[in-house]
Scaffold this motif. Structure first.
Motif, PDB file in Angstrom:
ATOM      1  N   MET A   1     -21.840  -3.857 -10.165  1.00 31.31           N
ATOM      2  CA  MET A   1     -21.539  -4.982  -9.265  1.00 31.31           C
ATOM      3  C   MET A   1     -20.374  -4.629  -8.354  1.00 31.31           C
ATOM      4  SD  MET A   1     -21.865  -8.198 -11.914  1.00 31.31           S
ATOM      5  CE  MET A   1     -21.299  -9.324 -10.646  1.00 31.31           C
ATOM      6  N   SER A   2     -20.454  -4.993  -7.106  1.00 29.53           N
ATOM      7  CA  SER A   2     -19.423  -4.608  -6.150  1.00 29.53           C
ATOM      8  C   SER A   2     -18.102  -5.289  -6.413  1.00 29.53           C
ATOM      9  CB  SER A   2     -19.892  -4.919  -4.731  1.00 29.53           C
ATOM     10  OG  SER A   2     -20.107  -6.311  -4.589  1.00 29.53           O
ATOM     11  N   ASP A   3     -18.153  -6.472  -7.102  1.00 27.60           N
ATOM     12  CA  ASP A   3     -16.909  -7.201  -7.334  1.00 27.60           C
ATOM     13  C   ASP A   3     -16.401  -7.028  -8.761  1.00 27.60           C
ATOM     14  OD1 ASP A   3     -18.904  -8.596  -8.583  1.00 27.60           O
ATOM     15  OD2 ASP A   3     -18.286 -10.582  -7.873  1.00 27.60           O
ATOM     16  N   LEU A   4     -16.889  -5.999  -9.476  1.00 32.95           N
ATOM     17  CA  LEU A   4     -16.468  -5.750 -10.843  1.00 32.95           C
ATOM     18  C   LEU A   4     -14.968  -5.469 -10.879  1.00 32.95           C
ATOM     19  CD1 LEU A   4     -17.325  -5.255 -13.823  1.00 32.95           C
ATOM     20  CD2 LEU A   4     -17.584  -2.832 -13.197  1.00 32.95           C
ATOM     21  N   LEU A   5     -14.265  -6.173 -11.775  1.00 32.57           N
ATOM     22  CA  LEU A   5     -12.829  -5.991 -11.923  1.00 32.57           C
ATOM     23  C   LEU A   5     -12.550  -4.839 -12.875  1.00 32.57           C
ATOM     24  CD1 LEU A   5      -9.888  -6.996 -11.510  1.00 32.57           C
ATOM     25  CD2 LEU A   5     -10.255  -8.526 -13.460  1.00 32.57           C
ATOM     26  N   THR A   6     -11.769  -3.851 -12.410  1.00 36.16           N
ATOM     27  CA  THR A   6     -11.357  -2.729 -13.253  1.00 36.16           C
ATOM     28  C   THR A   6      -9.843  -2.624 -13.225  1.00 36.16           C
ATOM     29  OG1 THR A   6     -11.592  -1.135 -11.431  1.00 36.16           O
ATOM     30  CG2 THR A   6     -13.507  -1.488 -12.848  1.00 36.16           C
ATOM     31  N   MET A   7      -9.283  -2.102 -14.318  1.00 32.21           N
ATOM     32  CA  MET A   7      -7.830  -2.033 -14.469  1.00 32.21           C
ATOM     33  C   MET A   7      -7.423  -0.637 -14.923  1.00 32.21           C
ATOM     34  SD  MET A   7      -7.153  -5.393 -14.143  1.00 32.21           S
ATOM     35  CE  MET A   7      -5.482  -5.439 -14.726  1.00 32.21           C
ATOM     36  N   ARG A   8      -6.238  -0.230 -14.516  1.00 33.14           N
ATOM     37  CA  ARG A   8      -5.622   0.981 -15.060  1.00 33.14           C
ATOM     38  C   ARG A   8      -4.133   0.949 -14.785  1.00 33.14           C
ATOM     39  NH1 ARG A   8      -4.112   4.630 -11.184  1.00 33.14           N
ATOM     40  NH2 ARG A   8      -5.305   4.748  -9.217  1.00 33.14           N
ATOM     41  N   PRO A   9      -3.345   1.756 -15.521  1.00 26.39           N
ATOM     42  CA  PRO A   9      -1.910   1.843 -15.219  1.00 26.39           C
ATOM     43  C   PRO A   9      -1.669   2.509 -13.866  1.00 26.39           C
ATOM     44  CG  PRO A   9      -2.406   2.701 -17.417  1.00 26.39           C
ATOM     45  CD  PRO A   9      -3.722   2.534 -16.708  1.00 26.39           C
ATOM     46  N   ALA A  10      -0.523   2.228 -13.296  1.00 28.09           N
ATOM     47  CA  ALA A  10      -0.114   2.898 -12.065  1.00 28.09           C
ATOM     48  C   ALA A  10       0.501   4.252 -12.393  1.00 28.09           C
ATOM     49  CB  ALA A  10       0.888   2.049 -11.304  1.00 28.09           C
ATOM     50  N   GLY A  11       0.482   5.137 -11.413  1.00 23.84           N
ATOM     51  CA  GLY A  11       1.147   6.429 -11.534  1.00 23.84           C
ATOM     52  C   GLY A  11       1.901   6.745 -10.261  1.00 23.84           C
ATOM     53  N   PRO A  12       2.792   7.708 -10.303  1.00 24.57           N
ATOM     54  CA  PRO A  12       3.565   8.055  -9.096  1.00 24.57           C
ATOM     55  C   PRO A  12       2.693   8.347  -7.880  1.00 24.57           C
ATOM     56  CG  PRO A  12       4.505   9.131 -11.015  1.00 24.57           C
ATOM     57  CD  PRO A  12       3.221   8.498 -11.473  1.00 24.57           C
ATOM     58  N   SER A  13       1.500   8.913  -8.089  1.00 27.11           N
ATOM     59  CA  SER A  13       0.631   9.245  -6.962  1.00 27.11           C
ATOM     60  C   SER A  13       0.008   8.010  -6.307  1.00 27.11           C
ATOM     61  CB  SER A  13      -0.484  10.188  -7.418  1.00 27.11           C
ATOM     62  OG  SER A  13      -1.322   9.552  -8.374  1.00 27.11           O
ATOM     63  N   ASP A  14       0.179   6.827  -6.931  1.00 26.60           N
ATOM     64  CA  ASP A  14      -0.351   5.584  -6.369  1.00 26.60           C
ATOM     65  C   ASP A  14       0.626   4.905  -5.415  1.00 26.60           C
ATOM     66  OD1 ASP A  14      -2.873   5.417  -7.824  1.00 26.60           O
ATOM     67  OD2 ASP A  14      -1.629   5.104  -9.621  1.00 26.60           O
ATOM     68  N   ALA A  15       1.790   5.492  -5.197  1.00 27.53           N
ATOM     69  CA  ALA A  15       2.848   4.813  -4.440  1.00 27.53           C
ATOM     70  C   ALA A  15       2.376   4.365  -3.058  1.00 27.53           C
ATOM     71  CB  ALA A  15       4.069   5.721  -4.313  1.00 27.53           C
ATOM     72  N   GLU A  16       1.666   5.207  -2.330  1.00 27.39           N
ATOM     73  CA  GLU A  16       1.249   4.838  -0.973  1.00 27.39           C
ATOM     74  C   GLU A  16       0.262   3.676  -0.990  1.00 27.39           C
ATOM     75  OE1 GLU A  16      -0.033   7.928   1.582  1.00 27.39           O
ATOM     76  OE2 GLU A  16       1.776   9.149   1.330  1.00 27.39           O
ATOM     77  N   ASP A  17      -0.680   3.690  -1.936  1.00 24.07           N
ATOM     78  CA  ASP A  17      -1.642   2.597  -2.020  1.00 24.07           C
ATOM     79  C   ASP A  17      -0.959   1.296  -2.416  1.00 24.07           C
ATOM     80  OD1 ASP A  17      -3.722   4.247  -1.301  1.00 24.07           O
ATOM     81  OD2 ASP A  17      -4.341   4.655  -3.358  1.00 24.07           O
ATOM     82  N   ILE A  18      -0.009   1.371  -3.349  1.00 24.66           N
ATOM     83  CA  ILE A  18       0.731   0.173  -3.756  1.00 24.66           C
ATOM     84  C   ILE A  18       1.553  -0.357  -2.592  1.00 24.66           C
ATOM     85  CG2 ILE A  18       2.553  -0.704  -5.279  1.00 24.66           C
ATOM     86  CD1 ILE A  18       1.555   1.371  -7.368  1.00 24.66           C
ATOM     87  N   CYS A  19       2.193   0.543  -1.858  1.00 23.85           N
ATOM     88  CA  CYS A  19       2.978   0.136  -0.688  1.00 23.85           C
ATOM     89  C   CYS A  19       2.090  -0.569   0.324  1.00 23.85           C
ATOM     90  CB  CYS A  19       3.659   1.349  -0.071  1.00 23.85           C
ATOM     91  SG  CYS A  19       4.821   0.965   1.253  1.00 23.85           S
ATOM     92  N   GLY A  20       0.888  -0.059   0.527  1.00 24.46           N
ATOM     93  CA  GLY A  20      -0.045  -0.707   1.449  1.00 24.46           C
ATOM     94  C   GLY A  20      -0.418  -2.101   0.992  1.00 24.46           C
ATOM     95  N   LEU A  21      -0.645  -2.269  -0.316  1.00 21.57           N
ATOM     96  CA  LEU A  21      -0.952  -3.590  -0.859  1.00 21.57           C
ATOM     97  C   LEU A  21       0.211  -4.543  -0.649  1.00 21.57           C
ATOM     98  CD1 LEU A  21      -2.691  -5.525  -2.662  1.00 21.57           C
ATOM     99  CD2 LEU A  21      -1.417  -4.583  -4.606  1.00 21.57           C
ATOM    100  N   LEU A  22       1.431  -4.085  -0.959  1.00 21.64           N
ATOM    101  CA  LEU A  22       2.601  -4.953  -0.825  1.00 21.64           C
ATOM    102  C   LEU A  22       2.838  -5.350   0.625  1.00 21.64           C
ATOM    103  CD1 LEU A  22       2.880  -4.164  -3.755  1.00 21.64           C
ATOM    104  CD2 LEU A  22       5.311  -3.731  -3.385  1.00 21.64           C
ATOM    105  N   ASN A  23       2.585  -4.441   1.534  1.00 17.74           N
ATOM    106  CA  ASN A  23       2.754  -4.773   2.953  1.00 17.74           C
ATOM    107  C   ASN A  23       1.671  -5.726   3.444  1.00 17.74           C
ATOM    108  OD1 ASN A  23       5.171  -3.608   3.967  1.00 17.74           O
ATOM    109  ND2 ASN A  23       4.265  -1.576   3.758  1.00 17.74           N
ATOM    110  N   ALA A  24       0.473  -5.638   2.862  1.00 17.53           N
ATOM    111  CA  ALA A  24      -0.558  -6.615   3.198  1.00 17.53           C
ATOM    112  C   ALA A  24      -0.146  -8.007   2.731  1.00 17.53           C
ATOM    113  CB  ALA A  24      -1.888  -6.211   2.558  1.00 17.53           C
TER     114      ALA A  24
END
Length: 307
Positions: A1-24
């Motif tokens: 399903m396209s809206d399936l919710l998945t979870m995982r811990p964050a890692g240092p390599s996720d910083a740019e994606d997290i920054c993009g989310l926070l700026n959104a």
């Protein structure tokens, strides 16, 4: 399903994606993006955070829609957190809250009167009913205030007898700045009493420019005030701490330090200087900032859940 919710811990390599989310989220809540990548990287490298247990990313259809982080470096029983979610993703928001609360209870285990604390914009992207429905209550309101500055901003004349010295390059002066901050902020809501070494690690996490930290003195009272500012935000210069000892208040020291900060950042090419203030601060800080031309940029509410 396209809206399936998945979870995982964050890692240092996720910083740019997290920054993009926070700026959104910033764009929705305050009208412009103001989260810096360096701040996200500092959070993900926080020495008291175990990313595998203290962080979570939520994806729907492969898209990052929510992020949360918890940490407990402020003394027994207090757990702080961050929670960001894009609108329309309630399931992700709820799941992150559930995980945060479970981990917070583990971190605070055995401490009396333990609590989890989170700060959110007064008009957050999080659905308004979620926190009250889970037992959270509001305990404080803060204003992020700003003022425009330019290179015509001249350094202010000090009150009679007052001298100002920078803290750069001198360990003894840094220790003195720490002692003044601890004394002048001791009664502030949420202040964490830290010995010098842990305080230095905390305050210098992104590389503090110590030439932007000053101590004010009066002949009859000695050191009476401290101003700690930062120039590591993309959007503005930042007044992190401005404190005046009780016996020196009402003598123009606070206003002088504030205007000195304006001029120092204007000289560095900044167009805006900002700070955060507890609107219930009993020292009159809010009135001081308003009197010197600062206005509300946005407001933040502190929520607390008893654990």
């Amino acid at each position: 399903m396209s809206d399936l919710l998945t979870m995982r811990p964050a890692g240092p390599s996720d910083a740019e994606d997290i920054c993009g989310l926070l700026n959104a989220v910033d764009l929705i809540e305050i009208g412009r993006p103001e989260t810096d990548l360096a701040a996200v990287e500092a959070d993900l490298n926080h020495p008291d955070v175990d990313l595998a247990r203290d962080s979570w990313l939520a994806f729907e259809g492969g898209r990052l829609v929510a992020y949360a982080l918890v940490w407990a470096d402020s003394g027994p029983g207090r757990v702080d957190s961050e929670h960001y979610v894009l609108p329309g993703h309630r399931a992700a928001a709820v799941r992150l809250l559930e995980l945060m609360e479970v981990r917070a209870r583990e971190l605070a285990a055995g401490a009396p009167d333990a609590f989890l604390r989170i700060q959110l914009n007064v008009a957050p992207t999080l659905d308004a009913d979620l926190l009250p429905g889970r037992g959270y209550r509001t305990v404080r309101r803060y204003h992020v205030m700003t003022r425009a500055v330019d290179r015509a901003e001249l350094p202010p004349a000090p009150p009679v007898g007052l001298t100002l010295r920078p803290c750069d390059g001198d360990e003894a002066e840094r220790r003195r700045a720490h002692a003044l901050i601890e004394e002048t902020f001791a009664e502030h809501f949420g202040h964490v009493d830290r010995p010098y070494e842990p305080w230095l690690d905390h305050i210098d996490g992104r590389g503090l420019d110590w030439s932007l930290v000053w101590i004010a003195s009066l002949p009859e009272l000695g050191d009476v005030g401290v101003l700690l500012t930062r120039d590591d935000r993309t959007s503005m210069g930042w007044v992190s701490h401005l404190g005046v000892r009780r016996e020196a208040r009402g003598r123009g020291v606070g206003g002088f330090l504030l205007r000195h900060g304006f001029a120092a950042h204007a000289a560095r090419g900044r167009s805006t200087v900002g700070l955060g203030v507890d609107v219930a601060n009993e020292t009159g800080a809010l009135a001081l900032y308003e009197a010197h031309g600062m206005g509300v940029h946005y407001a933040v509410v502190t929520w607390e859940l008893a654990l």
